[in-house]
Design an enzyme around this catalytic site. Structure first.
Site, PDB file in Angstrom:
ATOM      1  N   SER A  45       0.828  -1.205   0.000  1.00 38.99           N
ATOM      2  CA  SER A  45       0.000   0.000   0.000  1.00 38.99           C
ATOM      3  C   SER A  45       0.864   1.257   0.000  1.00 38.99           C
ATOM      4  O   SER A  45       0.503   2.267  -0.620  1.00 38.99           O
ATOM      5  CB  SER A  45      -0.956   0.003   1.188  1.00 38.99           C
ATOM      6  OG  SER A  45      -0.258  -0.081   2.408  1.00 38.99           O
ATOM      7  N   GLU A  46       2.034   1.215   0.669  1.00 42.98           N
ATOM      8  CA  GLU A  46       2.955   2.353   0.627  1.00 42.98           C
ATOM      9  C   GLU A  46       4.401   1.896   0.725  1.00 42.98           C
ATOM     10  O   GLU A  46       4.712   0.882   1.369  1.00 42.98           O
ATOM     11  CB  GLU A  46       2.661   3.347   1.756  1.00 42.98           C
ATOM     12  CG  GLU A  46       1.501   4.272   1.475  1.00 42.98           C
ATOM     13  CD  GLU A  46       0.435   4.242   2.537  1.00 42.98           C
ATOM     14  OE1 GLU A  46      -0.555   4.958   2.382  1.00 42.98           O
ATOM     15  OE2 GLU A  46       0.580   3.485   3.502  1.00 42.98           O
ATOM     16  N   THR A  47       5.279   2.661   0.069  1.00 46.36           N
ATOM     17  CA  THR A  47       6.727   2.511   0.172  1.00 46.36           C
ATOM     18  C   THR A  47       7.292   3.873   0.531  1.00 46.36           C
ATOM     19  O   THR A  47       6.883   4.895  -0.043  1.00 46.36           O
ATOM     20  CB  THR A  47       7.326   2.028  -1.159  1.00 46.36           C
ATOM     21  OG1 THR A  47       6.793   0.742  -1.484  1.00 46.36           O
ATOM     22  CG2 THR A  47       8.842   1.939  -1.079  1.00 46.36           C
ATOM     23  N   HIS A  76       1.105   5.043   8.356  1.00 42.47           N
ATOM     24  CA  HIS A  76       1.833   3.803   8.652  1.00 42.47           C
ATOM     25  C   HIS A  76       3.273   3.858   8.141  1.00 42.47           C
ATOM     26  O   HIS A  76       4.178   3.338   8.808  1.00 42.47           O
ATOM     27  CB  HIS A  76       1.029   2.575   8.197  1.00 42.47           C
ATOM     28  CG  HIS A  76       1.455   1.872   6.969  1.00 42.47           C
ATOM     29  ND1 HIS A  76       1.006   2.212   5.710  1.00 42.47           N
ATOM     30  CD2 HIS A  76       2.276   0.800   6.793  1.00 42.47           C
ATOM     31  CE1 HIS A  76       1.524   1.382   4.812  1.00 42.47           C
ATOM     32  NE2 HIS A  76       2.301   0.520   5.444  1.00 42.47           N
TER      33      HIS A  76
END
Length: 302
Positions: A45-47, A76
């Site tokens: 979902s995120e990097t 997050h």
């Protein structure tokens, strides 16, 4: 070019729960296009990409990407990256308390990180106080169609759907029961018809209670047109949730605290803690906390 990377599970004290995150270090030489390609390769979902801080008083400059686009702030990645950078400074198992200062696109984000026991905990202060954007109110009938629910299952008590913004923008949707929350899912073409006028793809659904007796609300978050069908834990939407609670519950002056559950319906249980300071019926500060555990490490060969 070889770059170290790490993956963490965030908003959990247990491996293979929470929200997975990729952290890429030594990313100063990467272009925006390269960062986006790497985020798409991880397909989480995120990097988050860690670079040298512009101000020596800060810990690092970071950029955060969905698989499809860069975003100015996300919770997050902030929690996971701060825990990772803090833990590197101390021997394994040693207790510590420190502040990590992350330069994000949305602004400077201070993060308090502590470790007492095995799993570190981080608490960030939102860089922007949540506010209500200038956008049309969501149509409840269309909203129900977009989520596969009946109109009567949208809302409870004084809680009604509202948009909030603070960096990202999010639609907060109260639903009447745990059963309705469990059944909800984004459905086309109603989803796109709902979301397009609102200026966001994030819908944060919530209902009272949870598995833990201390939990105030159980939540789910959908953002399918951003490449995230469902998110196990969403720190930014949680921070914005303080604005929703202020409006719905008419919060008194002082500090308010809530424990929240997310990701349980998708088998990635996540636990988040939200704090909001209120003065004069307005939010003055919002903080979100959680834990994180390392899962893997390696080297990217660019």
């Amino acid at each position: 070019m070889k770059l170290p990377f790490y993956t963490y599970d965030v908003f959990t004290a247990a491996k293979f729960a929470g929200n997975p995150l990729a952290i890429v270090e030594e990313a100063d030489a990467l272009s925006t296009e390269q960062m986006q390609i790497i985020a798409r390769e991880f397909n989480l979902s995120e990097t988050i990409f860690v670079r040298t801080a512009q101000d020596a008083a800060n810990t690092a400059s970071v950029r955060i990407f969905f698989p499809t686009a860069e975003i100015p702030f996300a919770g997050h990645p902030t929690v996971g990256c701060a825990i990772h950078l803090a833990a590197k400074k101390y021997k394994p198992g040693c207790a510590f308390e420190t502040t990590i200062r992350l330069e994000e696109v949305a602004g400077l984000v201070p993060v308090k990180v502590s470790r007492i026991g095995d799993v570190p905990r981080a608490q960030f202060t939102a860089p922007v106080i949540p506010f209500v954007p200038d956008a049309p109110a969501p149509d409840v009938g269309l909203l129900a169609q977009a989520l596969g629910l009946a109109p009567g299952e949208i809302g409870f008590g004084s809680h009604a759907p509202r948009l909030h913004q603070g960096g990202p923008r999010c639609l907060h949707v109260p639903v009447a029961s745990r059963a309705a929350l469990s059944r909800a899912r984004p459905l086309e073409p109603h989803w796109s018809a709902l979301i397009a006028p609102l200026g966001t793809d994030m819908a944060y659904l919530y209902t009272p209670g949870g598995d833990d007796a201390q939990t105030a609300y159980r939540a789910r978050m959908f953002a399918p047109t951003s490449g995230i069908v469902e998110d196990p834990a969403t720190g930014s939407a949680t921070a914005l949730f303080a604005g929703q609670l202020l409006a719905a519950e008419k919060l008194a002056d002082g500090t308010h605290r809530w424990k929240l559950e997310q990701g349980y319906e998708m088998g990635r249980p996540s636990d988040l803690w939200l704090e909001a300071d209120v003065a004069g019926a307005k939010l003055t500060a919002v903080r979100v906390a959680g834990q994180a555990v390392q899962i893997s490490s390696g080297v990217l060969d660019i």
